[in-house]
Structures are given as C-alpha cells and as structure tokens.
Design an enzyme around this catalytic site. Sequence first.
Site, mmCIF file in Angstrom:
data_model
loop_
_atom_site.group_PDB
_atom_site.id
_atom_site.type_symbol
_atom_site.label_atom_id
_atom_site.label_comp_id
_atom_site.label_asym_id
_atom_site.label_seq_id
_atom_site.Cartn_x
_atom_site.Cartn_y
_atom_site.Cartn_z
ATOM 1 C CG ASP A 189 -1.810 1.204 1.283
ATOM 2 O OD1 ASP A 189 -1.395 2.276 0.789
ATOM 3 O OD2 ASP A 189 -2.933 1.085 1.778
ATOM 4 C CG HIS A 190 1.560 4.205 -3.218
ATOM 5 N ND1 HIS A 190 0.302 3.897 -3.644
ATOM 6 C CD2 HIS A 190 1.685 5.535 -3.383
ATOM 7 C CE1 HIS A 190 -0.304 4.987 -4.050
ATOM 8 N NE2 HIS A 190 0.512 6.020 -3.909
ATOM 9 C CG HIS A 201 -4.161 4.421 -0.834
ATOM 10 N ND1 HIS A 201 -3.201 3.448 -0.758
ATOM 11 C CD2 HIS A 201 -4.357 4.639 -2.164
ATOM 12 C CE1 HIS A 201 -2.842 3.083 -1.986
ATOM 13 N NE2 HIS A 201 -3.534 3.792 -2.846
HETATM 14 C C1 BG6 Z 1 -3.424 4.490 -6.408
HETATM 15 C C2 BG6 Z 1 -4.782 4.532 -7.050
HETATM 16 O O1 BG6 Z 1 -3.337 3.430 -5.500
HETATM 17 O O2 BG6 Z 1 -3.190 5.715 -5.726
HETATM 18 C C3 BG6 Z 1 -4.886 5.705 -7.994
HETATM 19 O O3 BG6 Z 1 -4.994 3.326 -7.763
HETATM 20 C C4 BG6 Z 1 -4.535 6.986 -7.285
HETATM 21 O O4 BG6 Z 1 -6.189 5.793 -8.553
HETATM 22 C C5 BG6 Z 1 -3.204 6.846 -6.571
HETATM 23 O O5 BG6 Z 1 -4.479 8.016 -8.248
HETATM 24 C C6 BG6 Z 1 -2.908 8.060 -5.715
HETATM 25 O O6 BG6 Z 1 -1.600 7.966 -5.234
HETATM 26 P P1 BG6 Z 1 -0.764 9.266 -4.897
HETATM 27 O O7 BG6 Z 1 0.521 8.749 -4.354
HETATM 28 O O8 BG6 Z 1 -0.601 10.009 -6.183
HETATM 29 O O9 BG6 Z 1 -1.569 10.043 -3.901
#
Ligand code: BG6
Length: 503
Positions: free
Chosen positions: A186-187, A249
């Site tokens: 989960d980045h 997230h």
């Molecule tokens: C991803 C989603 O996990 O996270 C995307 O699949 C989203 O739809 C993205 O745009 C948002 O990540 P960040 O790091 O740009 O806030």
Amino acid sequence: MSNSSIKTQPTIFIIFGGTGDLTSRKIAPALYNLFLDGWLPPQYAIIGTGRTQFTDEQFRTNLHSDIDQFSRSGKAKEAKWNEFEQNIYYQVSDIKDAETYKEFGKSIEKFNTAWKTKANVIFYLAVSPNFFPIIAANIAKAKLAVDKELVRIVIEKPFGHDLETAKELNKLLTGIFHEQQVYRIDHYLGKETVQNIMAFRFANSIMEPLWNRNYIEHVQISVTEQLGVEERGDYYDGAGAMRDMIQNHLLQLLCHIAMEPPVSFNADEVRDRKVDVLRAMRRFGPDDVRMSAVRGQYASGWMQGKEVPGYREEPKVNPESNTETFAAVKFFIDNWRWQGVPFYARTGKRMHQSSSVITIQFRDVPHLIFPTGAAESWQQNRLIISIQPEMSIRLQVQAKRPGLDMVLNTVDMVFDYKGTYDTQAPEAYETLILDTMLGDQTLFMRGDQVEAAWELIMPILNTWQNKKSLNFPNYSADSWGPESAEALIARDGFNWFTLPIKK
Ligand code: BG6
C-alpha cells in the site's frame, strides 16, 4: 540518506511487468535512487521480464529514459548510469509457461555462483491482479520459493476485488509462501509524511493525553485528486473510489491516527494494533449505508482552463457506468479511546485540488472568558497533518492579535519539511523496496489486515451494487464533489477542511 549502519544483502530482483507503467514510473526510478544513495548492495541484479522481445541493451535504454523522466533526482548522470545499468537484464517470459521459471532458476543460480553466495530473491509482481495466482503457482512449481528466508514476493494492489477474492488470494499465497515472505504494497504507507504520523504520536509525550474522545471532536481524512482516470479506465471501471482508495490508503491513514501505541516497532506489533482498529470499527447495516456513505461520479467540465471529459466519456469506461469516482464515509470506532468520535473519509477524482490532508479537530473550550467581539473568528484547535503536496504538520491555536484591544485570531504553529530539512524526501517506493530487501514488513499489509478492511466496506459496496445511483454524474470537474458529501458532514455541524493552495 546514508546507509552507514544498515547493510543490504546481495539481491536479485525479478520484476514481472518489467515493461509496464509501474516499472517505468515508480520501480525503476526508486531502484536507481536507492543505488545513488548507497542502499543497493555491491552485488545486485535487476531482471525485467515481460512478453515483449527486448535485448538487455534495449531494456536498459528504456529504463534510462524512464529514469530521466520520472526520477526525483532528475536526469541520470552518465557515470552513475553506466555503473547502474551493468546490473540490469531482461528476460522475455510467458508467465503461464513452466520454461520461463526454469530460466529464472538458471539466472538465480548463475548469480549465486558468480557472487559465491546465496542472494535474496525478490519476485516483484507489477502486473494485473488476475496474473498473481498463476505466477505464484508457477514460482512454487519451479521450486523457486523453497528458501523461506531469502525469497520474497511483492504484490501490488488491488489485493482482491472483495472479501472473498482477497481471502482466496491470501490462501493461495500462504499455501506457497510464509506470511513473512509476502509483501503486500500500500504505497501510502511508504510516504514520508505517513511514516511521520507514528513518530509524531509515539515519540512525543504531549500528544497522548489529548489523543482520545475527551479532547478530539472529530477527524477528517481527505485525499482528493485533480486527475481523472487517465488511461486506467478498464481497471477503474471495475473498481471505483471505494475499492481503489478507501479500502486501502484511507483506512490505513485512519489506522495510523486511531491505533493504540504498539509495544515496539516490530512489524507484527505495529500491524496488530492496526488490525485492532479495523476490527473495532462499527459495521454498517443497509440503513447505515444510506446515512453514512456518499458516492459521486464526475461530469465533464473545465480544469485549469482545459476542457475535460466526464467519467463516462473517458477511454475504456462504460458510457453508462455506475462506478463511483468519489466516495465519502463516516466511520466510528467502537472502543474506549474513540467512542462517539466520527472519522470522516473522502476521496475523489477530478476534484478542485490535489491534496491529502488529515484534520483532527479538538473540542471547544468549556467556557469563553473573552468579550464576544474579541472572538469573532474564533475556531476550535485543529491539528492538520498534510501528507501531500505540502508536507507539514500544523497546530492551529488562538492568539491575541497585536494591538491595544483584545482581538483573538487563529494562528498556525507549523512544522514544514521544506523549511526544516534540506534533504529531499525519498519516494514511497524507495522506502518500500528497501524494506523488502531488509526483510522489514512494518510498512506492508498483512493478510488479516487486508481482509479486515474488506470486511468493513463490503456492506457499502454491496448496497451500492444492488442499488444503482440514479443521479450520476453528480459533480462537475473542478468541484469538491457532490453536494451530498457536504451534507454528510454538515448534518453533524462540521465542514470539510482544505488547506489553501500555496502560490
Ligand atoms: C493508487 C490509485 O493506489 O493511488 C490511484 O490506484 C490513485 O487511482 C493513486 O491516483 C494516488 O496515489 P498518490 O501517491 O498520487 O496520492
């Protein structure tokens, strides 16, 4: 960054989806920056794999231009690049074919022999989720997962499409790998500002006495994006905002705010405390869904002077789609610390601002001693944790405005990354790839965590699926989402908070 005290071991990365978008934008730049900062071990190999026929040379050239375009450190410097690229290889693959995995086995052997060691092997699955089972099964068949210490598998989201499929995938993976080998990404957990929430809460004694229902009135978690679905219509139309953002997230952000202090920073200790939160969250019955969850879909409009299509006009999206591109939910956590404190979460695409902000609003003072005129712009204390693009924590307090009369206004006590540190924060993927090399799972989702999150949101997804929304599209591009999202929070006497954009 410096790696003076922590050493990474010889590592072979095998990246499925080596020619894909995630490798170009995130994985390759992250590996390159880890190399620049001295985190990669002297012996490493990056093997990209995919269906397309490439030579090592062609693959290296492609990664070079990806890194030039997407790396936070800018264009690769020639000498550094020349050093880095020597360890990049490409292997054409058919992920359904046992031969492919035999070839990986041979490559692993080759490096181990040359390096006179047994290297870590990281299988990175940067592919569509329907390929996860076949890849995992073939890794097992080729006996490449036998060493439980050295072999790890990285799984990108989405982890399952619902509770059932997430359970199936967990069962399959844990039939092949030990849980300690599985790194579910989960980045958001790798983001510097998200990691700092734990530091802020558990490395400072002044917060804990206030961090409960006695002092906190409500919490808002808002992750809004200006972008639409871009080229990802085929994936997104089967997912929607609830699955794409809230299940993972936003619920993870919520866990960071709501978790009890873990006994140590041990990966399972931390994840146990997060699972506790998810399990304590109040379940939704069909009537609760109507009152506590709101969905939206964007219409066409104008963003920053450019006309943009509505969701249903996006490429690879069903023109009659009922998929939500916006979701807002009011959650409660039924435990001693949080009983009665609403946690509002919202996320959406094509919104007015791109920002991820957590706002903790404290209760009002019990009694106001100042004359009414003094406190016209009175506001309850707020702690605002800004994840991105601004990276800051601000505590809003009331202060006396300088002058002969007593007038109060709100001022910010700010910790701002930019103003405090002159080093550039690493990208989330750098942190997560490094942790995979180090065998540290703290910032990865454990199987039970993913299932607990699905379990919580399934009633919402089921209710929405059974009852189509009749008013989609219901918010215009460059807005703050549907009116019903304002009503959701306004009913309780609050409103969504946004940080002003810095010019
Ligand atoms: C991803 C989603 O996990 O996270 C995307 O699949 C989203 O739809 C993205 O745009 C948002 O990540 P960040 O790091 O740009 O806030």
